[in-house]
Design an enzyme around this catalytic site. Structure first.
Site, PDB file in Angstrom:
ATOM      1  N   MET A 134      -4.653   7.706  -0.518  1.00  0.00           N
ATOM      2  CA  MET A 134      -5.340   6.467  -0.903  1.00  0.00           C
ATOM      3  C   MET A 134      -5.468   6.367  -2.417  1.00  0.00           C
ATOM      4  O   MET A 134      -6.019   7.244  -3.064  1.00  0.00           O
ATOM      5  CB  MET A 134      -6.714   6.404  -0.231  1.00  0.00           C
ATOM      6  CG  MET A 134      -6.560   6.194   1.283  1.00  0.00           C
ATOM      7  SD  MET A 134      -8.091   6.051   2.213  1.00  0.00           S
ATOM      8  CE  MET A 134      -8.849   4.634   1.490  1.00  0.00           C
ATOM      9  N   GLY A 137      -6.005   1.133  -4.076  1.00  0.00           N
ATOM     10  CA  GLY A 137      -5.411  -0.200  -3.903  1.00  0.00           C
ATOM     11  C   GLY A 137      -5.531  -0.668  -2.460  1.00  0.00           C
ATOM     12  O   GLY A 137      -5.927   0.095  -1.569  1.00  0.00           O
ATOM     13  N   ASP A 139      -3.150  -1.645  -0.296  1.00  0.00           N
ATOM     14  CA  ASP A 139      -2.167  -1.195   0.692  1.00  0.00           C
ATOM     15  C   ASP A 139      -2.596   0.114   1.351  1.00  0.00           C
ATOM     16  O   ASP A 139      -2.588   0.254   2.578  1.00  0.00           O
ATOM     17  CB  ASP A 139      -0.792  -1.010   0.024  1.00  0.00           C
ATOM     18  CG  ASP A 139      -0.200  -2.334  -0.404  1.00  0.00           C
ATOM     19  OD1 ASP A 139      -0.511  -3.356   0.235  1.00  0.00           O
ATOM     20  OD2 ASP A 139       0.573  -2.365  -1.384  1.00  0.00           O
ATOM     21  N   SER A 140      -2.969   1.085   0.513  1.00  0.00           N
ATOM     22  CA  SER A 140      -3.325   2.377   1.103  1.00  0.00           C
ATOM     23  C   SER A 140      -4.686   2.309   1.796  1.00  0.00           C
ATOM     24  O   SER A 140      -4.948   3.079   2.727  1.00  0.00           O
ATOM     25  CB  SER A 140      -3.292   3.488   0.055  1.00  0.00           C
ATOM     26  OG  SER A 140      -3.979   3.121  -1.103  1.00  0.00           O
ATOM     27  N   CYS A 223       8.733  11.123  -8.865  1.00  0.00           N
ATOM     28  CA  CYS A 223       7.348  11.472  -8.496  1.00  0.00           C
ATOM     29  C   CYS A 223       7.215  11.549  -6.975  1.00  0.00           C
ATOM     30  O   CYS A 223       6.688  12.526  -6.439  1.00  0.00           O
ATOM     31  CB  CYS A 223       6.398  10.429  -9.063  1.00  0.00           C
ATOM     32  SG  CYS A 223       4.667  10.795  -8.728  1.00  0.00           S
ATOM     33  N   GLY A 247       0.674   3.953   1.762  1.00  0.00           N
ATOM     34  CA  GLY A 247       0.704   2.497   1.881  1.00  0.00           C
ATOM     35  C   GLY A 247       2.033   1.919   1.445  1.00  0.00           C
ATOM     36  O   GLY A 247       2.110   0.739   1.102  1.00  0.00           O
ATOM     37  N   CYS A 316       2.224   3.988 -13.454  1.00  0.00           N
ATOM     38  CA  CYS A 316       0.778   4.231 -13.497  1.00  0.00           C
ATOM     39  C   CYS A 316       0.345   4.821 -14.832  1.00  0.00           C
ATOM     40  O   CYS A 316      -0.718   4.495 -15.341  1.00  0.00           O
ATOM     41  CB  CYS A 316       0.349   5.110 -12.323  1.00  0.00           C
ATOM     42  SG  CYS A 316       0.990   6.780 -12.343  1.00  0.00           S
TER      43      CYS A 316
HETATM   44  N1  LIG Z   1      -3.165   8.226  -7.192  1.00  0.00           N
HETATM   45  C1  LIG Z   1      -2.814   8.193  -5.913  1.00  0.00           C
HETATM   46  N2  LIG Z   1      -3.434   8.967  -5.003  1.00  0.00           N
HETATM   47  C2  LIG Z   1      -3.091   8.952  -3.698  1.00  0.00           C
HETATM   48  N3  LIG Z   1      -2.116   8.177  -3.217  1.00  0.00           N
HETATM   49  C3  LIG Z   1      -1.456   7.386  -4.064  1.00  0.00           C
HETATM   50  C4  LIG Z   1      -1.755   7.340  -5.450  1.00  0.00           C
HETATM   51  N4  LIG Z   1      -0.922   6.442  -6.022  1.00  0.00           N
HETATM   52  C5  LIG Z   1      -0.149   5.954  -5.043  1.00  0.00           C
HETATM   53  N5  LIG Z   1      -0.450   6.512  -3.862  1.00  0.00           N
HETATM   54  C6  LIG Z   1       0.180   6.264  -2.536  1.00  0.00           C
HETATM   55  O1  LIG Z   1       1.471   5.720  -2.733  1.00  0.00           O
HETATM   56  C7  LIG Z   1       1.530   4.406  -2.186  1.00  0.00           C
HETATM   57  C8  LIG Z   1       2.390   3.498  -3.040  1.00  0.00           C
HETATM   58  O2  LIG Z   1       1.930   3.549  -4.333  1.00  0.00           O
HETATM   59  P1  LIG Z   1       2.189   2.402  -5.397  1.00  0.00           P
HETATM   60  O3  LIG Z   1       1.881   2.993  -6.715  1.00  0.00           O
HETATM   61  O4  LIG Z   1       3.496   1.802  -5.148  1.00  0.00           O
HETATM   62  O5  LIG Z   1       0.986   1.438  -5.100  1.00  0.00           O
HETATM   63  P2  LIG Z   1       0.819   0.073  -4.367  1.00  0.00           P
HETATM   64  O6  LIG Z   1       2.067  -0.382  -3.681  1.00  0.00           O
HETATM   65  O7  LIG Z   1       0.170  -0.815  -5.352  1.00  0.00           O
HETATM   66  O8  LIG Z   1      -0.191   0.531  -3.215  1.00  0.00           O
HETATM   67  P3  LIG Z   1      -1.760   0.470  -3.236  1.00  0.00           P
HETATM   68  O9  LIG Z   1      -2.108  -0.991  -3.018  1.00  0.00           O
HETATM   69  O10 LIG Z   1      -2.198   1.347  -2.118  1.00  0.00           O
HETATM   70  O11 LIG Z   1      -2.168   0.983  -4.603  1.00  0.00           O
HETATM   71  C9  LIG Z   1       0.081   3.957  -2.091  1.00  0.00           C
HETATM   72  O12 LIG Z   1      -0.088   2.968  -1.101  1.00  0.00           O
HETATM   73  C10 LIG Z   1      -0.618   5.242  -1.757  1.00  0.00           C
HETATM   74  O13 LIG Z   1      -0.516   5.555  -0.389  1.00  0.00           O
END
Ligand SMILES: Nc1ncnc2c1ncn2[C@@H]1O[C@H](COP(=O)(O)OP(=O)(O)OP(=O)(O)O)[C@@H](O)[C@H]1O
Length: 466
Positions: A134, A137, A139-140, A223, A247, A316
């Site tokens: 998580m 955001g 999605d997660s 990553c 997510g 990020c």
């Molecule tokens: N710092 C973090 N810690 C834990 N899980 C992460 C982290 N960053 C990303 N994730 C996981 O990787 C997925 C995809 O990451 P991405 O950076 O593409 O974010 P996103 O599509 O904006 O999703 P979200 O809305 O969940 O942030 C996330 O949904 C989450 O499950």
């Protein structure tokens, strides 16, 4: 606010000064807020057998540290991981808004300590249990919500530096707090895993080296492929979880390969292309069949506090900084003026630094020309430009290829995250291959990922080379 419990914790703090060694530490606070706290836990098997803290700050911080240690000592690791700001504040009889910060810091430190300790824990295996990544955001959060019956949550701390580059991004303390709050609201245990050293070595350093070598690296692919999902799978083992969920918008085929998400507009299979089949076998993508509006609707219906949170836009670790400043600060890639030339060597303009340009780039060249000009390549300090026809290529060389199916099965390649797959044929064997494209592609940039496809199934991955 009931002062009695607060005063008791202040008068006789639980575990103050305990576990100076022999436990796992988590720290929170800093010079900015003037409060510093360390929380330590010792975990044996699946239980927190001892907890302690040290605080340097206001009385509320001492009381919060004491409450945190009191609430987790002797508890099952998962119950300890359900203790957050709210539980600490409640244990203290409620805190005024001004003092809630102390409970936040104690919870931050506690969860860092639990995350560190969890890496050495041994929770009995459960075939249904799923570790949900998580980020804070939407999605997660929805992924966690859909799997909440058997879920444990984790948030990674990936990047933070003195100037707080990423304060607004997925890696910052605020995002960790938000993710923890959402997880706790669902009743899930939540862990914070500090992966900053691994992220620096495995993602940021290669990103910087790629730019220094004139390439356009793809840090999210490495990553996901080699750092964060591997680390979370190892944590899942420790927490007795068979599965790891994120997510991401992607699907898994019956024979264990990645496949594009049902919604092509959100498909993230490209970003996951470097995952090994062994890792894919343990992944779950609960958003696989959903569109973004459907995900937001689920979040709103479930009253998740992140339902309307904006999507992340950038890498990020670049949030709040910008690539140029980041490269200057961390790779010493300062601006070095140079010439913009045509393929025949005619000087048509000037630039401030070749590392600002990517193969295929059209905008921002600052060159007047009757025909649109594109970056063809960089040669040291020179940026070579040409027409659309000059840029178009039908042969792409790749390195570091890993195929999960014979090369003869590859029928298309995606050469950029948001570009359309191009029909192609693989020539050669081993780690260095050539891709013969059926139609010309504009801007195959060295350093970018080539995602090798059969239909919409990812059957291999490689890196475009010069
Ligand atoms: N710092 C973090 N810690 C834990 N899980 C992460 C982290 N960053 C990303 N994730 C996981 O990787 C997925 C995809 O990451 P991405 O950076 O593409 O974010 P996103 O599509 O904006 O999703 P979200 O809305 O969940 O942030 C996330 O949904 C989450 O499950």
């Amino acid at each position: 606010m009931d002062r009695e419990r607060f005063e008791e914790h202040l008068a006789a703090p639980n575990g103050r000064g305990a576990l100076r060694s022999g436990g796992h530490d988590g720290h929170a606070g800093g010079a900015l807020c003037g409060d510093l706290i360390r929380v330590s836990v010792r975990v044996e098997g699946d239980r927190v057998v001892a907890a302690g803290f040290e605080a340097d700050g206001c009385g509320a911080l001492t009381a919060a540290g004491s409450a945190a240690a009191y609430l987790v000592e002797g508890e099952h690791l998962f119950d300890a991981a359900r203790v957050g700001t709210t539980a600490i504040a409640e244990e203290l009889g409620g805190l005024s808004p001004g003092k809630l910060h102390a409970a936040d810091l104690a919870a931050d430190a506690l969860h860092r300590a639990l995350g560190a300790a969890a890496r050495g824990a041994a929770v009995p295996f459960d075939d249904e249990r799923v570790l949900v990544a998580m980020s804070g955001g939407v999605d997660s959060a929805v992924a966690g919500h859909l799997l909440r019956e058997n879920a444990v949550a984790v948030t990674l701390e990936l990047w933070r530096d003195e100037e707080n580059d990423a304060e607004a991004s997925c890696c910052s303390a605020d995002a960790v707090r938000l993710a923890r709050m959402v997880a706790h609201q669902m009743g899930l245990p939540h862990f914070t895993l500090d992966l900053r050293p691994e992220f620096r070595a495995g993602v940021v350093d290669p990103f910087l080296a790629g730019y220094a070598a004139g390439e356009t690296p793809n840090p999210c692919v490495s990553c996901n492929g080699h750092v964060r999902l591997d680390e979370m799978l190892t944590l899942a083992d420790r927490l007795g979880a068979r599965w790891l969920a994120t997510g991401h918008y992607a699907r898994v085929t019956e024979d264990g390969l990645l496949r594009a998400a049902a919604d092509p507009a959100k498909d993230q299979s490209y970003m996951l292309a470097a995952l090994s089949p062994a890792s894919i076998a343990r992944m779950r993508f609960p958003l696989a069949e959903l569109t973004k509006p459907e995900v937001r609707a689920i979040a709103a219906e479930a009253e998740l506090p992140v339902a309307s949170r904006a999507d992340s836009q950038d890498l990020c670790f670049l949030a709040g900084t910008g690539k140029a400043r980041f490269l200057a600060r961390h790779a010493g890639l300062e601006d070095q003026p140079g010439e913009i030339v045509t393929a025949s060597g005619e000087v048509v303009g000037a630039h401030q630094g070749a590392h600002h340009f990517t193969v295929g780039q059209r905008k921002g060249l600052g060159v007047f020309s009757p025909e649109p000009l594109y970056v063809l390549r960089t040669e040291g300090r020179r940026v070579v430009v040409g027409s659309r026809e000059d840029l178009a290529t039908r042969r792409v060389r790749v390195r570091g290829a890993r195929l999960h199916r014979p090369g003869s099965e590859v029928d298309a390649v995606r050469l950029r995250y948001h570009s359309r797959p191009v029909p192609c044929r693989v020539v050669g064997e081993g780690r260095s291959l050539e891709l013969e494209l059926d139609e010309p592609f504009l801007g195959a940039a060295p350093g970018q990922t080539a995602c090798l496809l059969r239909g919409d199934v990812v059957v291999g991955v490689a890196t475009i080379t010069a």
